[in-house]
Write an enzyme that holds these catalytic residues in place. Structure first.
Site: not given
Ligand code: ASP
Length: 305
Positions: A54-55, A84, A105, A133
């Site tokens: 999703r993100t 590396k 991320r 987050h």
């Molecule tokens: N998608 C959210 C996160 O990346 C929650 C999860 O992973 O459960 O933190």
């Protein structure tokens, strides 16, 4: 530069209202099929050192819907020079020479902030380990407001892994701006770290910590279900012992208010029974869609400043 690194930065009611208004406008315009050009000529890089559905995809869709272009790495850990041994500081410095904004991320807490320290373009934290987050937290507060018509006077029940749940860590500074009551349901081992509890106490927000869900269900206006975060456990035995601590199913919903909503950042891996998906109170798919529009608003905000 307008990096978005923590929930605290977005925890301002006026700013949140503005972002929510923009998100709603983007949704309305998107539904009319309008093509936007706010990001025309702009490139956004997404550097994901940890998995995401999703993100990453909602950020990328948001850029495309704003008329911009995307440089994407879905597996930056294995497919970039990180393998590396290149530092996140160096990677960010270089990528910011190619992109007008970077969405990152990374599994290490604090890593996105380190990237921001050398980046020449705004950096957005899309999750740094167990730490924060912020964009998920903002879209969650947006969803709560949209679903309930407002948050003042409401009770939000969080179930799951509060030790490792980075979305909750980013959301609490936003929620304390409202007159909410917070109930934290988790196994003893997965309780919220003290620093966040101190924040709640400091803000005079009433909160409770309980292990058992049943007795608090009737109070919930929001039941926010988080997964037990397998990848954060150093002991596989501890994970196995705790992973099935809670299940939200039809029986759970039967004990809840008819006006309440069930939310989740997702993914779900057994803690939400798909049989409740058709209940109007199951808001998690609407929540995921809201992410697109809230991220459009956040991209514009980060670019403008
Ligand atoms: N998608 C959210 C996160 O990346 C929650 C999860 O992973 O459960 O933190």
């Amino acid at each position: 530069m307008n990096h978005i690194l923590t929930g605290k930065q977005l925890a301002d009611r006026k700013l949140m209202e503005e972002l929510f208004k923009t998100a709603q406008e983007f949704e309305n315009r998107d539904k009319k099929g309008e093509v936007l050009d706010v990001f025309k000529g702009k490139i956004v890089a997404t550097l994901f050192f940890e998995p995401s559905t999703r993100t990453r995809l909602s950020f990328e869709a948001a850029v495309l819907k704003l008329g911009g272009q995307v440089l994407s790495t879905e597996n930056a850990a294995g497919a970039s020079t990180a393998i590396k041994g290149e530092t996140i500081e160096d990677i960010a410095r270089i990528v910011s020479g190619y992109a007008d904004m970077i969405v990152i991320r990374h599994p290490e807490a604090g890593s996105v902030e380190r990237a921001a320290s050398t980046s020449q373009s705004p950096v957005i934290n899309a999750g740094d380990g167990t730490h924060e987050h912020p964009t998920q937290a903002l879209l969650d507060v947006y969803t709560m407001q949209k679903e309930l018509g407002g948050l003042d006077g409401k009770t939000v029940v969080f179930i799951g892994d509060h030790r490792n749940g980075r979305t909750l860590h980013s959301m609490l500074p936003m929620l304390v701006l409202f007159k909410v009551k917070i109930i934290l349901v988790s196994p003893e081992e997965l309780r919220l770290p003290d620093e966040y509890k101190e924040m709640l106490t400091g803000a005079n927000v009433p909160f409770e910590e309980v292990v058992e869900l049943e007795s608090v269900l009737g109070e919930a206006d929001v039941l926010y279900v988080a997964r037990i975060m397998k990848e954060r456990f150093s002991s596989p035995e501890e994970y196995e012992r705790l992973k099935d601590s809670y299940l939200t199913n039809k029986d759970t919903l039967s004990k809840m208010k008819s006006t309440a909503v069930v939310m989740a950042a997702l993914p779900r891996v057994g803690e939400i029974d798909p049989n409740i998906d058709s209940d109007p109170r199951a808001a998690y798919f609407r929540e995921a869609k809201n992410g697109l529009y809230v991220r459009m608003a956040l991209l514009v905000y980060a670019l403008q400043k």
